[in-house]
Design an enzyme around this catalytic site. Structure first.
Site, PDB file in Angstrom:
ATOM      1  N   ASP A 193       3.981   0.474  -3.331  1.00  0.00           N
ATOM      2  CA  ASP A 193       3.452  -0.244  -4.481  1.00  0.00           C
ATOM      3  C   ASP A 193       2.050  -0.726  -4.091  1.00  0.00           C
ATOM      4  O   ASP A 193       1.705  -0.751  -2.902  1.00  0.00           O
ATOM      5  CB  ASP A 193       4.387  -1.417  -4.792  1.00  0.00           C
ATOM      6  CG  ASP A 193       3.841  -2.336  -5.866  1.00  0.00           C
ATOM      7  OD1 ASP A 193       3.324  -1.818  -6.881  1.00  0.00           O
ATOM      8  OD2 ASP A 193       3.901  -3.564  -5.688  1.00  0.00           O
ATOM      9  N   ASP A 195      -0.056  -3.629  -6.072  1.00  0.00           N
ATOM     10  CA  ASP A 195      -0.280  -5.059  -6.262  1.00  0.00           C
ATOM     11  C   ASP A 195       0.700  -5.886  -5.437  1.00  0.00           C
ATOM     12  O   ASP A 195       1.917  -5.681  -5.482  1.00  0.00           O
ATOM     13  CB  ASP A 195      -0.124  -5.427  -7.737  1.00  0.00           C
ATOM     14  CG  ASP A 195      -1.215  -4.817  -8.604  1.00  0.00           C
ATOM     15  OD1 ASP A 195      -1.976  -3.973  -8.088  1.00  0.00           O
ATOM     16  OD2 ASP A 195      -1.298  -5.162  -9.796  1.00  0.00           O
TER      17      ASP A 195
END
EC number: 3.1.3.3
Length: 408
Positions: A193, A195
């Protein structure tokens, strides 16, 4: 000694053997000297293990019994040699090879900052209570966290992981439990991922700060990451608040993005090891494409902010990258990389990463929400992304040695 560290042949259980143990201050020539001494008695080596800790050595050699009438002389000679080297010796008679390990082999990685004796005792006791046996303990790193790996046999991986997770949370440490075997070294695709995982920021909040609606966007983001809102609906709601922003804000946001500590080390080391590395994000290609180029990533996919006549329209274009989309992209990347899904690693922090973490061979929750930590295969709750390397069996010394070689 651990079973089958080094073995010349299978030894019948009724064949007499000797366990020769040497311990004392480490210095060059001890191992060669011991086996030179044993060579005079025509013994075969069944198993060897040597450990050095803060300059103190423990060397164990399991050997076959010498020819009849020579055991007493062998014992006296070994003790005399050890004394001359200012070492101590112990020789124990027995039969056959080491006791075979129980079925079920796992690697338990324990991370602590610090790693206390209390936590270590609790983990060891829990392993014993599950029916497991600790075959070997090895330190992977001493900073920025202490990382120690336990090789455990006699209990299956899943029940062992379940038993240790509760203790880890109570003790304030991280514990990762993975099945031992060749597959662990064969994991050749890592997907992250972006963020709050690869970077410290939430990209949409950086855009929102320039639009003057940061608080509103942050509130919706937090609810979505907790799994309280449908991700796609929340995405459209947040992006709508950016309508009218000048496209020049993209360059400003790119310059504001802060990599998570250890991110560059993680990616650099993985690439040296032959891994392929990718990112999937519920954020925006305007940022992930830049990260892909800067960090030398193999794959990157995210949502795309629509820009018309030099301004953001408040809409996104193309396929939405949501919770299910991240898992779908993991599978796509794995297929393109030619890597079985069982040999992939996924890293994330939010509820929208759960499908991806569960689909991967190893799903790692990184500084994650409680619901994600509970569902993932492993959790890391330290602010250094390169600690994930320890879950793959990579030591700090190996990382630093590779850096030195590259510089030289």
């Amino acid at each position: 000694m651990s079973a089958s560290q080094t073995s010349s042949s299978d030894i019948p259980a009724d064949v007499p053997t000797l366990l020769v143990k040497i311990f004392g201050k480490d210095r060059p020539g001890i191992t060669a000297g011991l086996f030179d001494t044993l060579a005079a008695y025509s013994v075969d080596v069944v198993d060897i293990e040597q450990v050095v800790t803060r300059g103190r050595m423990v060397l164990c050699a399991l050997v076959t019994e010498p020819p009849p009438g020579l055991e007493g002389d062998l014992r006296a000679t070994v003790h005399s040699w050890a004394e001359s080297m200012k070492m101590q010796a112990e020789i124990i008679s027995g039969l056959g090879d080491n006791r075979p390990r129980g079925l079920g082999r796992s690697l338990v990685t324990v991370l602590g900052h610090p790693l206390t004796a209390e936590a270590t005792a609790a983990i060891a006791a829990r392993i014993t209570k599950t029916g497991g046996n600790i075959d070997r303990i090895f330190r992977l790193a001493k900073y920025p966290v202490t990382a120690v790996e336990f090789a455990v046999s006699g209990v299956e991986t899943e029940p062992l992981r379940t038993a240790l997770v509760t203790d880890a949370a109570r003790l304030g440490i991280d514990v990762a439990v993975v099945a031992a075997g060749l597959y662990r070294r064969a994991q050749r695709l890592v997907v992250m991922d972006v963020d709050s995982t690869l970077i410290q920021d939430e990209v949409i909040e950086l855009f929102a700060a320039h639009a003057g609606c940061e608080d509103k966007v942050a509130e919706v983001t937090a609810a979505a990451m907790r799994g309280e809102l449908d991700f796609e609906q929340s995405l459209h709601a947040r992006v709508a608040l950016l309508e009218g922003l000048d496209a020049s804000v993209v360059d400003k946001v790119r310059s504001e993005v802060r990599l998570t500590p250890g991110a560059r080390t993680l990616i650099r080391t993985l690439k040296r090891l032959g891994y392929q590395v990718g990112v999937v994000s519920g954020g925006f290609t305007q940022v992930t494409d830049d990260l892909k180029e800067r960090l030398g990533l193999d794959f990157a996919h995210a949502n795309t902010l629509e820009i018309v006549d030099g301004r953001l329209t408040g809409k996104v274009t193309g396929e939405i990258v949501d919770r299910a989309g991240k898992a779908r992209l993991l599978r796509r990347f794995a297929a393109e990389a030619g890597v079985p899904l069982s040999q992939t690693v996924a890293i994330g922090d939010g509820a929208n990463d759960l499908d991806m973490l569960n689909a991967a061979g190893l799903g790692v929750a990184f500084n994650a929400k409680p619901v994600v930590r509970e569902a993932a295969h492993a959790a890391v709750n330290f602010p250094f992304l390169d600690t994930v390397l320890y879950l793959l069996g990579v030591t700090r010394e190996e990382v630093e040695a590779a850096d030195i070689l590259e510089i030289s």
